[in-house]
Design a protein around this motif. Structure first.
Motif, PDB file in Angstrom:
ATOM      1  N   LEU A  95     -12.503 -63.594 -10.254  1.00 38.53           N
ATOM      2  CA  LEU A  95     -12.144 -62.941 -11.733  1.00 38.53           C
ATOM      3  C   LEU A  95     -12.577 -63.478 -12.895  1.00 38.53           C
ATOM      4  CD1 LEU A  95      -8.543 -62.528 -10.592  1.00 38.53           C
ATOM      5  CD2 LEU A  95     -10.178 -60.683 -10.968  1.00 38.53           C
ATOM      6  N   PRO A  96     -12.741 -62.768 -14.162  1.00 40.58           N
ATOM      7  CA  PRO A  96     -13.174 -63.335 -15.386  1.00 40.58           C
ATOM      8  C   PRO A  96     -12.503 -64.303 -15.744  1.00 40.58           C
ATOM      9  CG  PRO A  96     -12.765 -60.796 -15.655  1.00 40.58           C
ATOM     10  CD  PRO A  96     -12.631 -61.017 -14.061  1.00 40.58           C
ATOM     11  N   LYS A  97     -12.813 -65.246 -16.713  1.00 37.43           N
ATOM     12  CA  LYS A  97     -11.950 -66.009 -17.352  1.00 37.43           C
ATOM     13  C   LYS A  97     -11.068 -65.636 -18.327  1.00 37.43           C
ATOM     14  CE  LYS A  97     -12.162 -70.291 -20.381  1.00 37.43           C
ATOM     15  NZ  LYS A  97     -13.135 -71.247 -20.867  1.00 37.43           N
ATOM     16  N   ARG A  98      -9.836 -65.726 -17.995  1.00 36.90           N
ATOM     17  CA  ARG A  98      -8.885 -65.276 -19.001  1.00 36.90           C
ATOM     18  C   ARG A  98      -8.787 -65.413 -20.399  1.00 36.90           C
ATOM     19  NH1 ARG A  98      -2.855 -65.959 -16.301  1.00 36.90           N
ATOM     20  NH2 ARG A  98      -3.990 -64.704 -14.637  1.00 36.90           N
ATOM     21  N   LYS A  99      -8.639 -64.393 -21.128  1.00 36.91           N
ATOM     22  CA  LYS A  99      -8.684 -64.516 -22.602  1.00 36.91           C
ATOM     23  C   LYS A  99      -7.466 -64.094 -23.174  1.00 36.91           C
ATOM     24  CE  LYS A  99     -13.173 -62.116 -22.803  1.00 36.91           C
ATOM     25  NZ  LYS A  99     -14.051 -61.078 -23.018  1.00 36.91           N
ATOM     26  N   TYR A 100      -6.992 -64.684 -24.179  1.00 41.49           N
ATOM     27  CA  TYR A 100      -5.774 -64.636 -24.973  1.00 41.49           C
ATOM     28  C   TYR A 100      -5.892 -63.064 -25.745  1.00 41.49           C
ATOM     29  CZ  TYR A 100      -4.092 -69.250 -24.087  1.00 41.49           C
ATOM     30  OH  TYR A 100      -3.387 -70.180 -23.912  1.00 41.49           O
ATOM     31  N   ALA A 101      -4.677 -62.479 -25.670  1.00 37.44           N
ATOM     32  CA  ALA A 101      -4.573 -61.117 -26.552  1.00 37.44           C
ATOM     33  C   ALA A 101      -4.561 -61.514 -27.870  1.00 37.44           C
ATOM     34  CB  ALA A 101      -3.459 -60.371 -26.002  1.00 37.44           C
ATOM     35  N   MET A 102      -5.608 -61.490 -28.554  1.00 39.73           N
ATOM     36  CA  MET A 102      -5.820 -61.977 -29.943  1.00 39.73           C
ATOM     37  C   MET A 102      -5.137 -61.224 -30.872  1.00 39.73           C
ATOM     38  SD  MET A 102      -9.716 -63.502 -30.017  1.00 39.73           S
ATOM     39  CE  MET A 102     -10.141 -61.998 -29.948  1.00 39.73           C
ATOM     40  N   SER A 103      -5.281 -59.778 -31.011  1.00 46.24           N
ATOM     41  CA  SER A 103      -4.938 -58.794 -32.236  1.00 46.24           C
ATOM     42  C   SER A 103      -3.365 -58.929 -32.151  1.00 46.24           C
ATOM     43  CB  SER A 103      -5.208 -57.460 -31.612  1.00 46.24           C
ATOM     44  OG  SER A 103      -6.514 -57.333 -31.359  1.00 46.24           O
ATOM     45  N   ALA A 104      -2.926 -59.094 -33.455  1.00 45.35           N
ATOM     46  CA  ALA A 104      -1.495 -58.929 -33.747  1.00 45.35           C
ATOM     47  C   ALA A 104      -0.857 -57.879 -34.109  1.00 45.35           C
ATOM     48  CB  ALA A 104      -1.350 -60.044 -35.024  1.00 45.35           C
ATOM     49  N   SER A 105      -1.872 -56.803 -34.158  1.00 44.82           N
ATOM     50  CA  SER A 105      -1.638 -55.326 -34.538  1.00 44.82           C
ATOM     51  C   SER A 105      -2.482 -54.394 -33.834  1.00 44.82           C
ATOM     52  CB  SER A 105      -1.749 -55.152 -36.042  1.00 44.82           C
ATOM     53  OG  SER A 105      -2.700 -55.406 -36.578  1.00 44.82           O
ATOM     54  N   PHE A 106      -2.157 -53.430 -33.715  1.00 46.65           N
ATOM     55  CA  PHE A 106      -2.986 -52.445 -33.204  1.00 46.65           C
ATOM     56  C   PHE A 106      -4.037 -51.413 -34.279  1.00 46.65           C
ATOM     57  CE2 PHE A 106       0.477 -52.944 -30.459  1.00 46.65           C
ATOM     58  CZ  PHE A 106      -0.095 -53.064 -28.991  1.00 46.65           C
ATOM     59  N   ALA A 107      -4.961 -50.846 -33.918  1.00 49.29           N
ATOM     60  CA  ALA A 107      -5.886 -50.040 -34.594  1.00 49.29           C
ATOM     61  C   ALA A 107      -5.128 -48.793 -35.125  1.00 49.29           C
ATOM     62  CB  ALA A 107      -7.173 -49.836 -33.825  1.00 49.29           C
ATOM     63  N   ARG A 108      -5.604 -48.005 -36.205  1.00 51.02           N
ATOM     64  CA  ARG A 108      -4.896 -46.967 -36.797  1.00 51.02           C
ATOM     65  C   ARG A 108      -5.626 -45.722 -35.806  1.00 51.02           C
ATOM     66  NH1 ARG A 108      -4.718 -45.785 -42.499  1.00 51.02           N
ATOM     67  NH2 ARG A 108      -3.257 -44.359 -41.808  1.00 51.02           N
ATOM     68  N   SER A 109      -4.581 -44.763 -35.676  1.00 45.57           N
ATOM     69  CA  SER A 109      -5.072 -43.450 -34.954  1.00 45.57           C
ATOM     70  C   SER A 109      -6.264 -42.943 -35.912  1.00 45.57           C
ATOM     71  CB  SER A 109      -3.788 -42.600 -34.800  1.00 45.57           C
ATOM     72  OG  SER A 109      -4.487 -41.204 -34.846  1.00 45.57           O
ATOM     73  N   PRO A 110      -7.361 -42.445 -35.207  1.00 46.36           N
ATOM     74  CA  PRO A 110      -8.283 -41.826 -36.056  1.00 46.36           C
ATOM     75  C   PRO A 110      -7.698 -40.691 -36.836  1.00 46.36           C
ATOM     76  CG  PRO A 110      -8.709 -41.416 -33.608  1.00 46.36           C
ATOM     77  CD  PRO A 110      -7.687 -42.555 -33.853  1.00 46.36           C
ATOM     78  N   TRP A 111      -6.859 -40.026 -36.432  1.00 40.90           N
ATOM     79  CA  TRP A 111      -6.070 -38.748 -37.110  1.00 40.90           C
ATOM     80  C   TRP A 111      -5.426 -39.137 -38.224  1.00 40.90           C
ATOM     81  CZ3 TRP A 111      -6.468 -38.901 -31.731  1.00 40.90           C
ATOM     82  CH2 TRP A 111      -7.073 -37.816 -30.913  1.00 40.90           C
ATOM     83  N   LEU A 112      -5.050 -40.538 -38.308  1.00 41.29           N
ATOM     84  CA  LEU A 112      -4.284 -40.852 -39.525  1.00 41.29           C
ATOM     85  C   LEU A 112      -5.443 -41.512 -40.282  1.00 41.29           C
ATOM     86  CD1 LEU A 112      -1.143 -42.455 -38.118  1.00 41.29           C
ATOM     87  CD2 LEU A 112      -1.383 -40.396 -39.016  1.00 41.29           C
ATOM     88  N   SER A 113      -6.452 -42.318 -39.931  1.00 40.02           N
ATOM     89  CA  SER A 113      -7.347 -42.768 -40.944  1.00 40.02           C
ATOM     90  C   SER A 113      -8.487 -41.996 -41.162  1.00 40.02           C
ATOM     91  CB  SER A 113      -8.006 -44.093 -39.954  1.00 40.02           C
ATOM     92  OG  SER A 113      -8.611 -43.722 -38.908  1.00 40.02           O
ATOM     93  N   GLY A 114      -8.417 -40.799 -40.592  1.00 35.91           N
ATOM     94  CA  GLY A 114      -9.509 -39.841 -40.877  1.00 35.91           C
ATOM     95  C   GLY A 114     -10.868 -40.320 -40.393  1.00 35.91           C
ATOM     96  N   CYS A 115     -10.901 -41.090 -39.400  1.00 34.83           N
ATOM     97  CA  CYS A 115     -12.103 -41.484 -38.869  1.00 34.83           C
ATOM     98  C   CYS A 115     -12.662 -40.930 -37.412  1.00 34.83           C
ATOM     99  CB  CYS A 115     -12.158 -43.019 -38.469  1.00 34.83           C
ATOM    100  SG  CYS A 115     -12.025 -44.015 -39.804  1.00 34.83           S
ATOM    101  N   LEU A 116     -12.261 -39.614 -37.571  1.00 32.71           N
ATOM    102  CA  LEU A 116     -12.931 -38.700 -36.252  1.00 32.71           C
ATOM    103  C   LEU A 116     -14.389 -38.201 -36.464  1.00 32.71           C
ATOM    104  CD1 LEU A 116      -9.868 -36.282 -36.545  1.00 32.71           C
ATOM    105  CD2 LEU A 116     -10.265 -37.882 -34.576  1.00 32.71           C
ATOM    106  N   PRO A 117     -14.886 -38.176 -35.294  1.00 28.16           N
ATOM    107  CA  PRO A 117     -16.178 -37.691 -35.168  1.00 28.16           C
ATOM    108  C   PRO A 117     -16.590 -36.515 -35.656  1.00 28.16           C
ATOM    109  CG  PRO A 117     -15.645 -38.685 -32.918  1.00 28.16           C
ATOM    110  CD  PRO A 117     -14.346 -38.479 -33.835  1.00 28.16           C
ATOM    111  N   GLN A 118     -17.398 -35.997 -36.527  1.00 29.10           N
ATOM    112  CA  GLN A 118     -17.855 -34.789 -37.053  1.00 29.10           C
ATOM    113  C   GLN A 118     -18.126 -34.078 -36.071  1.00 29.10           C
ATOM    114  OE1 GLN A 118     -16.728 -33.918 -40.243  1.00 29.10           O
ATOM    115  NE2 GLN A 118     -15.675 -36.010 -39.968  1.00 29.10           N
ATOM    116  N   PRO A 119     -17.786 -32.723 -36.062  1.00 27.54           N
ATOM    117  CA  PRO A 119     -18.426 -31.606 -35.072  1.00 27.54           C
ATOM    118  C   PRO A 119     -19.980 -31.405 -35.644  1.00 27.54           C
ATOM    119  CG  PRO A 119     -17.100 -30.783 -36.339  1.00 27.54           C
ATOM    120  CD  PRO A 119     -16.685 -32.312 -36.857  1.00 27.54           C
ATOM    121  N   PRO A 120     -20.719 -31.042 -34.572  1.00 29.30           N
ATOM    122  CA  PRO A 120     -21.968 -30.800 -34.608  1.00 29.30           C
ATOM    123  C   PRO A 120     -22.234 -29.411 -35.345  1.00 29.30           C
ATOM    124  CG  PRO A 120     -21.804 -30.427 -32.523  1.00 29.30           C
ATOM    125  CD  PRO A 120     -20.466 -31.024 -33.297  1.00 29.30           C
ATOM    126  N   PRO A 121     -23.259 -29.090 -36.196  1.00 32.71           N
ATOM    127  CA  PRO A 121     -23.364 -27.687 -36.741  1.00 32.71           C
ATOM    128  C   PRO A 121     -23.388 -26.484 -35.700  1.00 32.71           C
ATOM    129  CG  PRO A 121     -25.200 -29.247 -37.600  1.00 32.71           C
ATOM    130  CD  PRO A 121     -24.570 -29.943 -36.812  1.00 32.71           C
TER     131      PRO A 121
END
Length: 379
Positions: A108-134
């Motif tokens: 098994l790979p070497k165990r890492k610590y779960a570093m993040s103290a918080s979660f990433a924001r939803s792309p629907w809330l942050s406005g970081c959604l992929p833009q649809p093609p033309p």
């Protein structure tokens, strides 16, 4: 103990495919049909025709009654998919330092610590959604690929090597997105990898933080087949050696292919909820059986997921117990088993953790097919 023999005959046809995974690869796609006969023998292979002998009939009968036929079907179906996909790469000349489907790692790979103290924001809330093609370019490309040009497309292959080798013929993509062929395992992997690329490219602040992690179908297929998922090399690369901080992902999505069709499951690490996204939820026929199948499949995949998270990371955010299960109605329209694969991709792409941001309808699904194929050609 009494020997139990399950004999399953699976018929595969290009127009009406009983098992989606058999349509991977141009050779299989071009055949008129495939039939497989599978015998699953429980117990010693010797003297299968001999009369059973019980040391304790009461106890032995109780053990037989405790067998879960739903779980047996799930496991058998998943094992057929594993064997079939693995066979697609058995004949290929393996490249050095490249991982292939089903490759196992003893350590098994070497165990890492779960570093993040918080979660990433939803792309629907942050406005970081992929833009649809033309839409004009999508329409032109759809018109071109829909023509009778299979002889030209047959020489084109999509190839991608992380987290494991993927090869898909362009004819299969055309048949499944624009023809009557159901979605197969490898084309689903292709689409989901492109979705992940689009999610990363859309991040305006940090491409290292993603709200959702979409596990490839390999994960659920190996888990349902009863394999040690934490030792699957491709799973280790996607989770333990991800190119982004996977501990910051609030949600984990996994597609799953069952005997009645495709579905998707979502884990919300904050709410401790599992959402069962079933494209056939509006289909009243077989609803009780599908519900029982989903419950068993969710339990197996849930155990496999947290086995990986706890093996790969120290102090993961939450434990695996006391999770709620929800089955949101993601569509009001009735879809068929052969349409369930595209519906699954649509759900993973447009379910924000609470609702479908783009309704799953027949009309929208046609547009989704065209857009997805256009985006894949740019990968």
């Amino acid at each position: 103990a009494e020997h139990v023999i399950f004999c399953v005959r699976l018929y595969v046809h290009n127009a009406m495919c009983s098992l989606s995974c058999f349509e991977v690869g141009s050779d299989i796609c071009s055949h008129g049909g495939v039939m497989l006969a599978i015998d699953l023998k429980m117990g010693s292979p010797e003297h299968l025709d001999a009369a059973p002998v019980y040391d304790n009939p009461v106890v032995d009968n109780q053990v037989m009654e405790e067998r879960n036929p739903t779980l047996d079907i799930i496991g058998l179906y998943a094992q057929v998919i594993v064997d079939t996909v693995r066979s697609l790469y058995d004949t290929a000349e393996e490249e050095p330092n490249v991982v292939y489907f089903g490759n196992m790692e003893a350590t098994l790979p070497k165990r890492k610590y779960a570093m993040s103290a918080s979660f990433a924001r939803s792309p629907w809330l942050s406005g970081c959604l992929p833009q649809p093609p033309p839409i004009s370019l999508v329409n032109k490309f759809s018109t071109w690929i829909s023509r009778d040009n299979d002889s030209d497309l047959d020489s084109l292959w999509f190839e991608h090597k992380f987290p494991r080798m993927l090869r898909v013929n362009a004819v299969c993509v055309k048949q499944q997105f624009f023809g009557a062929h159901p979605l197969d395992h490898e084309v689903a992997v292709l689409a989901l990898r492109r979705f992940n690329q689009l999610d990363v490219e859309a991040q305006a602040v940090s491409k290292y933080l993603l709200w959702r992690e979409v596990l490839e179908p390999d994960f659920s297929t190996h888990a349902l087949a009863g394999e040690k998922v934490a030792h699957i090399k491709a799973v280790q690369l996607q989770i333990a050696h991800a190119h982004h901080d996977i501990t910051a992902c609030q949600t984990f999505y996994t597609p799953v292919i069952l005997d009645h069709g495709w579905a998707a499951y979502m884990w919300d690490m904050i709410r401790k909820e599992i959402h069962i996204l079933d494209p056939l939820c509006a289909q009243p026929v077989g609803a009780e059986k599908r519900h029982a199948t989903h419950q068993e499949a969710v339990s197996q995949i849930h155990e496999a997921l947290f086995s990986c998270l706890n093996e790969f990371f120290a102090r993961w955010h939450c434990t695996s117990d006391r999770w709620k299960r929800k089955s949101p109605k993601i569509t009001r329209e009735v879809f068929t088993r052969d349409e369930s694969g595209m519906c699954m991709l649509h759900a993973i792409r447009h379910y924000d953790g609470e609702k479908m941001t783009w309704p799953l309808t027949k009309r929208n699904l046609d547009t989704f097919r065209q857009t997805t194929v256009f985006e894949e050609k740019l990968s």
